[in-house]
Motif scaffolding. Structure first.
Motif, PDB file in Angstrom:
ATOM      1  N   ILE A   1      75.074  15.839  12.850  1.00  0.00           N
ATOM      2  CA  ILE A   1      76.351  15.281  12.404  1.00  0.00           C
ATOM      3  C   ILE A   1      76.712  14.087  13.279  1.00  0.00           C
ATOM      4  O   ILE A   1      76.549  14.141  14.511  1.00  0.00           O
ATOM      5  N   THR A   2      77.203  13.020  12.668  1.00  0.00           N
ATOM      6  CA  THR A   2      77.552  11.835  13.448  1.00  0.00           C
ATOM      7  C   THR A   2      78.715  12.139  14.386  1.00  0.00           C
ATOM      8  O   THR A   2      79.633  12.891  14.041  1.00  0.00           O
ATOM      9  N   CYS A   3      78.659  11.531  15.591  1.00  0.00           N
ATOM     10  CA  CYS A   3      79.674  11.807  16.604  1.00  0.00           C
ATOM     11  C   CYS A   3      80.663  10.656  16.787  1.00  0.00           C
ATOM     12  O   CYS A   3      81.579  10.747  17.603  1.00  0.00           O
ATOM     13  N   GLY A   4      80.472   9.563  16.053  1.00  0.00           N
ATOM     14  CA  GLY A   4      81.372   8.418  16.150  1.00  0.00           C
ATOM     15  C   GLY A   4      80.826   7.272  16.975  1.00  0.00           C
ATOM     16  O   GLY A   4      81.394   6.176  16.954  1.00  0.00           O
ATOM     17  N   MET A   5      79.738   7.503  17.700  1.00  0.00           N
ATOM     18  CA  MET A   5      79.087   6.427  18.434  1.00  0.00           C
ATOM     19  C   MET A   5      78.117   5.686  17.510  1.00  0.00           C
ATOM     20  O   MET A   5      77.774   6.199  16.432  1.00  0.00           O
ATOM     21  N   PRO A   6      77.672   4.489  17.890  1.00  0.00           N
ATOM     22  CA  PRO A   6      76.727   3.774  17.025  1.00  0.00           C
ATOM     23  C   PRO A   6      75.466   4.597  16.776  1.00  0.00           C
ATOM     24  O   PRO A   6      74.953   5.257  17.681  1.00  0.00           O
ATOM     25  N   ILE A   7      75.004   4.567  15.547  1.00  0.00           N
ATOM     26  CA  ILE A   7      73.701   5.162  15.246  1.00  0.00           C
ATOM     27  C   ILE A   7      72.636   4.143  15.630  1.00  0.00           C
ATOM     28  O   ILE A   7      72.686   2.986  15.200  1.00  0.00           O
ATOM     29  N   ILE A   8      71.695   4.577  16.442  1.00  0.00           N
ATOM     30  CA  ILE A   8      70.597   3.703  16.854  1.00  0.00           C
ATOM     31  C   ILE A   8      69.288   4.394  16.473  1.00  0.00           C
ATOM     32  O   ILE A   8      69.009   5.505  16.922  1.00  0.00           O
ATOM     33  N   VAL A   9      68.502   3.736  15.637  1.00  0.00           N
ATOM     34  CA  VAL A   9      67.257   4.308  15.148  1.00  0.00           C
ATOM     35  C   VAL A   9      66.169   3.244  15.192  1.00  0.00           C
ATOM     36  O   VAL A   9      66.424   2.069  14.952  1.00  0.00           O
ATOM     37  N   ARG A  10      64.964   3.666  15.548  1.00  0.00           N
ATOM     38  CA  ARG A  10      63.827   2.747  15.605  1.00  0.00           C
ATOM     39  C   ARG A  10      62.721   3.238  14.671  1.00  0.00           C
ATOM     40  O   ARG A  10      62.451   4.449  14.606  1.00  0.00           O
ATOM     41  N   ALA A  11      62.096   2.291  13.979  1.00  0.00           N
ATOM     42  CA  ALA A  11      61.005   2.597  13.057  1.00  0.00           C
ATOM     43  C   ALA A  11      59.743   1.879  13.509  1.00  0.00           C
ATOM     44  O   ALA A  11      59.751   0.661  13.691  1.00  0.00           O
ATOM     45  N   ALA A  12      58.667   2.650  13.702  1.00  0.00           N
ATOM     46  CA  ALA A  12      57.374   2.085  14.099  1.00  0.00           C
ATOM     47  C   ALA A  12      56.596   1.693  12.847  1.00  0.00           C
ATOM     48  O   ALA A  12      56.440   2.500  11.919  1.00  0.00           O
ATOM     49  N   ILE A  13      56.125   0.469  12.823  1.00  0.00           N
ATOM     50  CA  ILE A  13      55.431  -0.083  11.654  1.00  0.00           C
ATOM     51  C   ILE A  13      53.997  -0.398  12.036  1.00  0.00           C
ATOM     52  O   ILE A  13      53.740  -1.164  12.975  1.00  0.00           O
ATOM     53  N   LYS A  14      53.066   0.174  11.305  1.00  0.00           N
ATOM     54  CA  LYS A  14      51.660   0.008  11.665  1.00  0.00           C
ATOM     55  C   LYS A  14      51.152  -1.387  11.295  1.00  0.00           C
ATOM     56  O   LYS A  14      51.772  -2.095  10.480  1.00  0.00           O
ATOM     57  N   PRO A  15      50.022  -1.790  11.851  1.00  0.00           N
ATOM     58  CA  PRO A  15      49.435  -3.079  11.462  1.00  0.00           C
ATOM     59  C   PRO A  15      49.093  -3.087   9.966  1.00  0.00           C
ATOM     60  O   PRO A  15      48.758  -2.041   9.391  1.00  0.00           O
ATOM     61  N   THR A  16      49.180  -4.246   9.351  1.00  0.00           N
ATOM     62  CA  THR A  16      48.832  -4.379   7.942  1.00  0.00           C
ATOM     63  C   THR A  16      47.420  -3.867   7.710  1.00  0.00           C
ATOM     64  O   THR A  16      46.481  -4.268   8.409  1.00  0.00           O
ATOM     65  N   ALA A  17      47.256  -2.995   6.716  1.00  0.00           N
ATOM     66  CA  ALA A  17      45.937  -2.412   6.461  1.00  0.00           C
ATOM     67  C   ALA A  17      44.960  -3.440   5.906  1.00  0.00           C
ATOM     68  O   ALA A  17      43.757  -3.390   6.182  1.00  0.00           O
ATOM     69  N   SER A  18      45.454  -4.381   5.113  1.00  0.00           N
ATOM     70  CA  SER A  18      44.587  -5.393   4.500  1.00  0.00           C
ATOM     71  C   SER A  18      44.332  -6.516   5.486  1.00  0.00           C
ATOM     72  O   SER A  18      45.195  -7.368   5.721  1.00  0.00           O
ATOM     73  N   ILE A  19      43.148  -6.519   6.069  1.00  0.00           N
ATOM     74  CA  ILE A  19      42.770  -7.555   7.029  1.00  0.00           C
ATOM     75  C   ILE A  19      41.558  -8.320   6.497  1.00  0.00           C
ATOM     76  O   ILE A  19      40.816  -7.825   5.648  1.00  0.00           O
ATOM     77  N   SER A  20      41.365  -9.535   6.994  1.00  0.00           N
ATOM     78  CA  SER A  20      40.280 -10.387   6.499  1.00  0.00           C
ATOM     79  C   SER A  20      38.946 -10.085   7.165  1.00  0.00           C
ATOM     80  O   SER A  20      37.892 -10.486   6.648  1.00  0.00           O
ATOM     81  N   ARG A  21      38.966  -9.378   8.277  1.00  0.00           N
ATOM     82  CA  ARG A  21      37.731  -9.033   8.965  1.00  0.00           C
ATOM     83  C   ARG A  21      36.928  -8.028   8.137  1.00  0.00           C
ATOM     84  O   ARG A  21      37.468  -7.116   7.530  1.00  0.00           O
ATOM     85  N   GLU A  22      35.616  -8.192   8.105  1.00  0.00           N
ATOM     86  CA  GLU A  22      34.763  -7.253   7.377  1.00  0.00           C
ATOM     87  C   GLU A  22      34.875  -5.858   7.974  1.00  0.00           C
ATOM     88  O   GLU A  22      34.834  -5.682   9.196  1.00  0.00           O
ATOM     89  N   GLN A  23      35.041  -4.853   7.103  1.00  0.00           N
ATOM     90  CA  GLN A  23      35.122  -3.464   7.527  1.00  0.00           C
ATOM     91  C   GLN A  23      34.114  -2.641   6.732  1.00  0.00           C
ATOM     92  O   GLN A  23      33.698  -3.036   5.648  1.00  0.00           O
ATOM     93  N   MET A  24      33.796  -1.465   7.241  1.00  0.00           N
ATOM     94  CA  MET A  24      32.949  -0.542   6.509  1.00  0.00           C
ATOM     95  C   MET A  24      33.841   0.481   5.825  1.00  0.00           C
ATOM     96  O   MET A  24      34.817   0.966   6.405  1.00  0.00           O
ATOM     97  N   THR A  25      33.512   0.787   4.573  1.00  0.00           N
ATOM     98  CA  THR A  25      34.281   1.791   3.847  1.00  0.00           C
ATOM     99  C   THR A  25      33.369   2.527   2.877  1.00  0.00           C
ATOM    100  O   THR A  25      32.227   2.116   2.639  1.00  0.00           O
ATOM    101  N   LEU A  26      33.876   3.600   2.317  1.00  0.00           N
ATOM    102  CA  LEU A  26      33.104   4.407   1.381  1.00  0.00           C
ATOM    103  C   LEU A  26      33.153   3.814  -0.016  1.00  0.00           C
ATOM    104  O   LEU A  26      34.221   3.465  -0.518  1.00  0.00           O
ATOM    105  N   ASN A  27      31.979   3.682  -0.628  1.00  0.00           N
ATOM    106  CA  ASN A  27      31.915   3.360  -2.040  1.00  0.00           C
ATOM    107  C   ASN A  27      32.064   4.687  -2.789  1.00  0.00           C
ATOM    108  O   ASN A  27      31.165   5.533  -2.758  1.00  0.00           O
ATOM    109  N   VAL A  28      33.215   4.886  -3.431  1.00  0.00           N
ATOM    110  CA  VAL A  28      33.497   6.187  -4.046  1.00  0.00           C
ATOM    111  C   VAL A  28      32.671   6.425  -5.291  1.00  0.00           C
ATOM    112  O   VAL A  28      32.660   7.538  -5.827  1.00  0.00           O
ATOM    113  N   THR A  29      31.962   5.390  -5.774  1.00  0.00           N
ATOM    114  CA  THR A  29      31.118   5.560  -6.953  1.00  0.00           C
ATOM    115  C   THR A  29      29.748   6.096  -6.596  1.00  0.00           C
ATOM    116  O   THR A  29      29.249   7.038  -7.224  1.00  0.00           O
ATOM    117  N   ASN A  30      29.123   5.510  -5.550  1.00  0.00           N
ATOM    118  CA  ASN A  30      27.758   5.951  -5.200  1.00  0.00           C
ATOM    119  C   ASN A  30      27.692   6.787  -3.923  1.00  0.00           C
ATOM    120  O   ASN A  30      26.624   7.257  -3.548  1.00  0.00           O
TER     121      ASN A  30
END
Length: 365
Positions: A291-320
């Motif tokens: 329950i709020t107590c009347g003081m300022p609400i202070i909240v921080r959100a951690a945001i991860k690095p963008t998943a889409s990067i231009s560097r070549e990566q290895m991933t699974l080909n879900v077809t083969n």
């Protein structure tokens, strides 16, 4: 698909990144709130892409077309519906992701959850593009909260290892929030901004990305909003913050560092300021027992690095079933943190509106 949020005030977000448009419906929004179009458009512009080196080259005007719920400059009490057109799409850039899901992205989980019928173009319904209607909804909620004496603001607390000066835990002037809102890169310490932008440039030049943290504050909060146990104010705020793509952590007040304190340090001592109960510190982030107590609400959100990067990566080909190299095409932010402040603010404003209406109903609105 979980695209509806709220108890007394419900938000629905619809659309896909490369579909005809995206939008939202605000059901249960109070009647009689003055619609400030200039303010709403300025909030949309804060989030919009394509304005600097630190964001994607995709350019969208993000002009909300309001279909219902506002008449003669005031909200009517009917559902507010808004549509935003998608005008700058390059869907062909995403064709190779059908067989090669991006590491760190929802390509694979979306495929599994919806049996391969999900729209993969630009991330579909999982895209950060869907934060545009959230910002519209948040702007409307900010107008409502402002009429009740509450203000929501934020700054970039960190990018990579570079830290900004944090908010004062008990004294956050409205003037400071207004100044931050006007900055293209909302930081308290200008020297931190220079170092942050250098970090982003380094990540981009190395075909990589970088994450960070947004610190958000709500001032003028009355005591008594929220509920204990299974529906606390922290839980309500956190639940919608985690709907923002790339948010991977949320903390209030002293956050995880409170675990290193003793009770004599962590406890926020109370005193009377006239008829108002205040605390000398705000380690609990403005909320006690859910329950709020009347003081300022202070909240921080951690945001991860963008998943889409231009560097070549290895991933699974879900077809083969083979692990193969992946080169991601398209236009992507090397750091989404620089555009995240209005989105985090919007999510918090939406949660605070729902909490206020739960506590006081529409009669006091």
């Amino acid at each position: 698909m979980g695209s509806v949020w709220g108890n007394h005030f419900k938000l629905t977000i619809f659309g896909e990144s490369h579909g005809g448009g995206i939008g939202c419906v605000l059901d249960g929004f109070p009647a009689g709130v003055a619609y400030d179009e200039a303010f709403v458009l300025s909030e949309m512009d804060r989030r919009a892409p394509g304005k600097n080196r630190q964001s994607t080259a995709r350019r969208e005007k993000d002009l909300p077309k309001i279909l219902s719920g506002i008449f003669e400059g005031k909200t009517t009490g009917a559902p507010i519906s808004c549509v935003i057109e998608n005008t700058d799409t390059r869907s062909g850039d995403y064709r190779n992701l059908v067989e090669h899901p991006r590491p760190g992205h929802a390509d694979y989980t979306g495929r599994v959850r919806y049996n391969g019928y999900n729209d993969y173009r630009g991330g579909g319904h999982f895209s950060g593009r869907l934060t545009a209607p959230m910002v519209f909804a948040g702007a409307m909620c900010k107008l409502f909260l402002r009429s009740k004496g509450m203000e929501v603001g934020s700054h970039i607390a960190s990018i990579g290892q570079i830290m900004d000066t944090p908010f004062h835990d008990v004294d956050i002037p409205q003037e400071q929030l207004a100044e931050l809102r006007a900055q293209p890169y909302p930081v308290i310490n200008p020297r931190a901004q220079e170092a942050m932008l250098a970090q982003i440039d380094q990540a981009r030049d190395s075909l990589d990305s970088i994450g960070g943290v947004i610190e958000c504050a709500v001032t003028g909060v009355p005591a008594g909003l929220g509920s204990p146990m299974l529906c606390p104010a922290e839980g309500r705020i956190s639940s919608i913050l985690f709907s923002v793509p790339a948010v991977k952590g949320v903390e209030f007040g002293a956050g995880f560092s409170i675990a290193t304190m003793r009770g004599s340090e962590a406890n926020d001592r109370m005193y009377l300021d006239g008829d108002t109960v205040k605390t000398e510190t705000n380690n609990n982030g403005g909320i006690l027992g859910g329950i709020t107590c009347g003081m300022p609400i202070i909240v921080r959100a951690a945001i991860k690095p963008t998943a889409s990067i231009s560097r070549e990566q290895m991933t699974l080909n879900v077809t083969n079933g083979q692990v193969e190299p992946l080169v991601i095409k398209g236009r992507h932010d090397p750091c989404i943190v620089t555009r995240a402040a209005p989105v985090i603010e919007a999510a918090v404003a939406i949660a605070m509106t729902d909490l206020y209406l739960e506590a006081y109903g529409y009669a006091r609105s």
